[in-house]
Design a protein around this motif. Structure first.
Motif, PDB file in Angstrom:
ATOM      1  N   GLY A 139      33.830  39.466  26.827  1.00  0.00           N
ATOM      2  CA  GLY A 139      32.857  40.360  27.428  1.00  0.00           C
ATOM      3  C   GLY A 139      32.121  40.271  28.443  1.00  0.00           C
ATOM      4  N   TYR A 140      31.402  41.233  28.975  1.00  0.00           N
ATOM      5  CA  TYR A 140      30.476  40.931  30.108  1.00  0.00           C
ATOM      6  C   TYR A 140      29.062  41.452  29.748  1.00  0.00           C
ATOM      7  CZ  TYR A 140      35.331  41.440  31.209  1.00  0.00           C
ATOM      8  OH  TYR A 140      36.768  41.404  31.378  1.00  0.00           O
ATOM      9  N   GLY A 141      28.632  41.817  28.897  1.00  0.00           N
ATOM     10  CA  GLY A 141      27.406  42.419  28.531  1.00  0.00           C
ATOM     11  C   GLY A 141      27.082  43.807  29.058  1.00  0.00           C
ATOM     12  N   SER A 186      43.288  39.793  33.329  1.00  0.00           N
ATOM     13  CA  SER A 186      42.807  40.672  32.613  1.00  0.00           C
ATOM     14  C   SER A 186      41.403  40.822  32.510  1.00  0.00           C
ATOM     15  CB  SER A 186      43.552  40.710  31.275  1.00  0.00           C
ATOM     16  OG  SER A 186      43.270  41.538  30.258  1.00  0.00           O
ATOM     17  N   ASN A 187      40.855  39.738  32.120  1.00  0.00           N
ATOM     18  CA  ASN A 187      39.155  39.682  32.186  1.00  0.00           C
ATOM     19  C   ASN A 187      38.664  40.156  33.446  1.00  0.00           C
ATOM     20  OD1 ASN A 187      39.467  38.565  29.580  1.00  0.00           O
ATOM     21  ND2 ASN A 187      39.034  36.398  30.298  1.00  0.00           N
ATOM     22  N   LEU A 188      39.081  39.738  34.679  1.00  0.00           N
ATOM     23  CA  LEU A 188      38.922  40.139  35.902  1.00  0.00           C
ATOM     24  C   LEU A 188      38.805  41.769  36.262  1.00  0.00           C
ATOM     25  CD1 LEU A 188      37.474  39.237  38.614  1.00  0.00           C
ATOM     26  CD2 LEU A 188      39.752  38.721  39.496  1.00  0.00           C
ATOM     27  N   ASP A 189      40.213  42.221  35.774  1.00  0.00           N
ATOM     28  CA  ASP A 189      40.297  43.616  35.911  1.00  0.00           C
ATOM     29  C   ASP A 189      39.356  44.547  34.915  1.00  0.00           C
ATOM     30  OD1 ASP A 189      41.567  45.896  36.608  1.00  0.00           O
ATOM     31  OD2 ASP A 189      43.036  45.830  34.992  1.00  0.00           O
ATOM     32  N   GLY A 190      39.213  43.734  33.757  1.00  0.00           N
ATOM     33  CA  GLY A 190      38.195  44.512  32.958  1.00  0.00           C
ATOM     34  C   GLY A 190      36.689  44.502  33.611  1.00  0.00           C
ATOM     35  N   LEU A 191      36.378  43.378  34.051  1.00  0.00           N
ATOM     36  CA  LEU A 191      35.003  43.437  34.452  1.00  0.00           C
ATOM     37  C   LEU A 191      34.758  44.369  35.792  1.00  0.00           C
ATOM     38  CD1 LEU A 191      32.273  42.069  34.871  1.00  0.00           C
ATOM     39  CD2 LEU A 191      33.178  40.184  36.229  1.00  0.00           C
ATOM     40  N   GLU A 240      37.629  46.862  46.448  1.00  0.00           N
ATOM     41  CA  GLU A 240      38.357  45.828  46.984  1.00  0.00           C
ATOM     42  C   GLU A 240      39.139  44.998  46.044  1.00  0.00           C
ATOM     43  OE1 GLU A 240      39.289  45.768  50.144  1.00  0.00           O
ATOM     44  OE2 GLU A 240      38.271  47.471  50.425  1.00  0.00           O
ATOM     45  N   LEU A 241      38.562  44.673  44.986  1.00  0.00           N
ATOM     46  CA  LEU A 241      39.082  43.768  43.923  1.00  0.00           C
ATOM     47  C   LEU A 241      40.421  44.346  43.254  1.00  0.00           C
ATOM     48  CD1 LEU A 241      36.050  42.163  42.050  1.00  0.00           C
ATOM     49  CD2 LEU A 241      37.635  40.962  43.567  1.00  0.00           C
ATOM     50  N   LYS A 242      40.196  45.689  43.201  1.00  0.00           N
ATOM     51  CA  LYS A 242      41.517  46.258  42.677  1.00  0.00           C
ATOM     52  C   LYS A 242      42.921  45.952  43.092  1.00  0.00           C
ATOM     53  CE  LYS A 242      39.637  48.755  39.207  1.00  0.00           C
ATOM     54  NZ  LYS A 242      40.271  48.605  37.842  1.00  0.00           N
ATOM     55  N   THR A 243      42.938  45.906  44.461  1.00  0.00           N
ATOM     56  CA  THR A 243      44.144  45.611  45.082  1.00  0.00           C
ATOM     57  C   THR A 243      44.514  44.234  44.940  1.00  0.00           C
ATOM     58  OG1 THR A 243      43.474  47.150  47.088  1.00  0.00           O
ATOM     59  CG2 THR A 243      45.174  45.586  47.608  1.00  0.00           C
ATOM     60  N   PRO A 244      43.923  43.126  45.269  1.00  0.00           N
ATOM     61  CA  PRO A 244      44.486  42.011  44.822  1.00  0.00           C
ATOM     62  C   PRO A 244      44.769  41.803  43.206  1.00  0.00           C
ATOM     63  CG  PRO A 244      42.149  41.643  45.156  1.00  0.00           C
ATOM     64  CD  PRO A 244      42.587  42.995  45.794  1.00  0.00           C
ATOM     65  N   ILE A 245      43.920  42.353  42.634  1.00  0.00           N
ATOM     66  CA  ILE A 245      44.158  42.144  41.005  1.00  0.00           C
ATOM     67  C   ILE A 245      45.734  42.613  40.645  1.00  0.00           C
ATOM     68  CG2 ILE A 245      43.590  43.118  38.792  1.00  0.00           C
ATOM     69  CD1 ILE A 245      40.622  42.684  39.601  1.00  0.00           C
ATOM     70  N   SER A 246      45.901  43.963  41.355  1.00  0.00           N
ATOM     71  CA  SER A 246      47.173  44.618  41.221  1.00  0.00           C
ATOM     72  C   SER A 246      48.410  43.803  41.748  1.00  0.00           C
ATOM     73  CB  SER A 246      47.264  45.863  41.700  1.00  0.00           C
ATOM     74  OG  SER A 246      46.113  46.864  41.137  1.00  0.00           O
ATOM     75  N   LYS A 247      48.255  43.216  42.983  1.00  0.00           N
ATOM     76  CA  LYS A 247      49.156  42.375  43.285  1.00  0.00           C
ATOM     77  C   LYS A 247      49.502  41.184  42.486  1.00  0.00           C
ATOM     78  CE  LYS A 247      48.471  43.667  48.277  1.00  0.00           C
ATOM     79  NZ  LYS A 247      48.218  43.098  49.424  1.00  0.00           N
ATOM     80  N   ALA A 248      48.121  40.507  41.780  1.00  0.00           N
ATOM     81  CA  ALA A 248      48.363  39.326  41.083  1.00  0.00           C
ATOM     82  C   ALA A 248      49.272  39.805  39.880  1.00  0.00           C
ATOM     83  CB  ALA A 248      46.971  38.957  40.583  1.00  0.00           C
ATOM     84  N   LYS A 249      48.953  40.984  39.266  1.00  0.00           N
ATOM     85  CA  LYS A 249      49.553  41.395  38.156  1.00  0.00           C
ATOM     86  C   LYS A 249      51.112  41.394  38.347  1.00  0.00           C
ATOM     87  CE  LYS A 249      45.911  44.097  35.529  1.00  0.00           C
ATOM     88  NZ  LYS A 249      45.701  45.345  35.066  1.00  0.00           N
ATOM     89  N   LEU A 250      51.491  42.072  39.392  1.00  0.00           N
ATOM     90  CA  LEU A 250      52.716  42.119  39.813  1.00  0.00           C
ATOM     91  C   LEU A 250      53.327  40.774  40.022  1.00  0.00           C
ATOM     92  CD1 LEU A 250      55.319  43.911  40.666  1.00  0.00           C
ATOM     93  CD2 LEU A 250      54.284  44.036  43.132  1.00  0.00           C
ATOM     94  N   ALA A 251      52.922  39.828  40.493  1.00  0.00           N
ATOM     95  CA  ALA A 251      53.340  38.631  40.848  1.00  0.00           C
ATOM     96  C   ALA A 251      53.498  38.003  39.642  1.00  0.00           C
ATOM     97  CB  ALA A 251      52.391  37.670  41.679  1.00  0.00           C
TER      98      ALA A 251
END
Length: 412
Positions: free
Chosen positions: A372-374, A248-253, A219-230
């Protein structure tokens, strides 16, 4: 490093081995006891035959043939014309006047006397004397019988543990729906009920965990993709760089969480194939965004690997990225040789034992500012455990060295 587990025989194997050992020791004791009894009985018999032969020689020298025959019959001896052909001579004693021979055939012991050309031969069946001590064999047999019954009772009492062990193995293998039947014995029934309750709770928690992680990640992938486009469409803004870094950090996590969850699903996901270590390195480098001058790769031997190329490349990528994040200076050295890939980098010593960092979200307090996230080492550990490979770690002279051993571990 991943700890090697010392193999201990299962409880039932130990019981079987103990039973076989007991039977073996009992058999040896019985055999040695029978041999010892047979020797003692034979010594007693020989003494009796020698004594009777000496007394018979005296009667023969006196020429009391009738008395000699009567005494022989009275003591159970059978008079014969000569030594049987299949007899074994046990004693041959000759002097100037008489000759005495002791012989044995089957369970018969006898003697041959010769005096002044007159020969007298007699033997007796000592079967009964030789079997003295059979009572001990009966007691030993009863001991074996008690041992066998005890062994059967122990197995019967431990059968619920066998069922529980089988269920635990299935549960550990990922079958969270496994349940065991409730036995009649109260304590065993309580144990079985507790196990079933535990399985039900853990199964429910695992299902919720899988659902949450998997769905949140997707579910996070969709808003992240929209945020990248914006952000791409956004004009120049002082906060644009900060937003890009956060997204970018949120997408990596999110990607790390999805990968970690996939690794936890188990061995059934693996697509096993055989490939060169060079192929694994190329696949890994495709996923990395590192400058060439940061890496120094040495392939001493282009050995073969059997495993899942995709998962192993993710593990190696995480290991190299981990080295990049925490290196203090210099290059990252990657060495492939003898079924091993080593990743080395200069850096400060870890605060805790390496096992601590193999768990999810574990990081040093000194590294909280590093991106990083450990999850990196946790993913590496999971991938290698799926393949039954090992990870070794050494810190020496300011250099961290992680080594992936790309062959099944040998338990010791």
């Amino acid at each position: 490093m991943l700890k090697k587990i010392k193999w201990i025989p299962p409880l039932f194997v130990q019981i079987y081995l103990l039973f076989i050992l007991s039977l073996g020791i009992g058999g040896i004791v019985t055999y040695l006891t029978n041999i010892n009894n047979l020797r003692k009985n034979e010594e007693i018999i020989l003494k009796q035959v020698v004594f009777f032969a000496q007394q018979s020689l005296l009667e023969l020298m006196r020429q009391n043939f009738i008395r000699l025959e009567n005494v022989s019959n009275e003591f159970g001896y059978t008079i014969t014309s000569g030594i049987p052909k299949n007899a074994i001579i046990l004693l041959d004693n000759t002097d100037s006047f008489a000759e005495i021979k002791l012989f044995k055939f089957q369970k018969n012991y006898g003697f041959s006397l010769e005096y002044l050309g007159v020969e007298f031969v007699a033997f007796k069946d000592f079967s009964e004397e030789l079997t003295n001590g059979i009572g001990l064999n009966i007691w030993l047999f009863l001991g074996f019988l008690v041992l066998l019954l005890t062994f059967a009772m122990i197995l019967t009492l431990l059968q619920p543990l066998r069922v529980l062990q089988s269920a635990l193995d299935a549960f550990g293998g990922g079958n969270y729906k496994v349940r065991i039947p409730i036995p009649k014995e109260p304590q065993q029934a309580e144990l079985a009920q507790s196990f079933n309750t535990m399985c039900a709770k853990i199964s429910r928690l695992m299902a919720i965990r899988t659902f949450v992680l998997r769905n949140i990640g997707h579910e996070l992938k969709t808003p992240i993709s929209k945020a990248k486009l914006a952000l791409e469409l956004m004009g120049q803004n002082p906060q644009k760089e900060v937003l890009q870094r956060c997204i970018s950090n949120l997408d990596g996590l999110t990607s790390q969480i999805l990968t970690f969850e996939k690794v936890q699903e188990g061995r059934d996901l693996l697509h096993l194939e055989t490939f060169d270590v060079e192929t694994l390195l190329l696949k890994t480098l495709e996923q990395l965004f590192l400058e060439e001058e940061l890496l120094e790769i040495v392939i001493v031997q282009n050995f073969k690997i059997t495993g899942d190329l995709q998962f192993l490349s993710i593990a190696l990528k995480n290991l190299i990225e981990n080295a990049k994040k925490y290196k203090s200076s210099g290059k990252i050295n990657i060495i492939a040789d003898n079924q091993r890939i080593s990743v080395k980098n200069l850096g400060n010593a870890l605060e805790k034992d390496i096992d601590y960092y193999l768990e999810p979200f574990a990081r040093d307090s000194a590294h909280t500012l590093i991106q990083g996230y450990g999850l990196g080492l946790g993913i590496i550990k999971g991938v290698l455990e799926l393949h039954d490979f090992a990870l070794e770690y050494v810190y020496k002279e300011g250099t961290h060295c992680f080594t992936i051993i790309l062959e099944p571990r040998v338990e010791s």
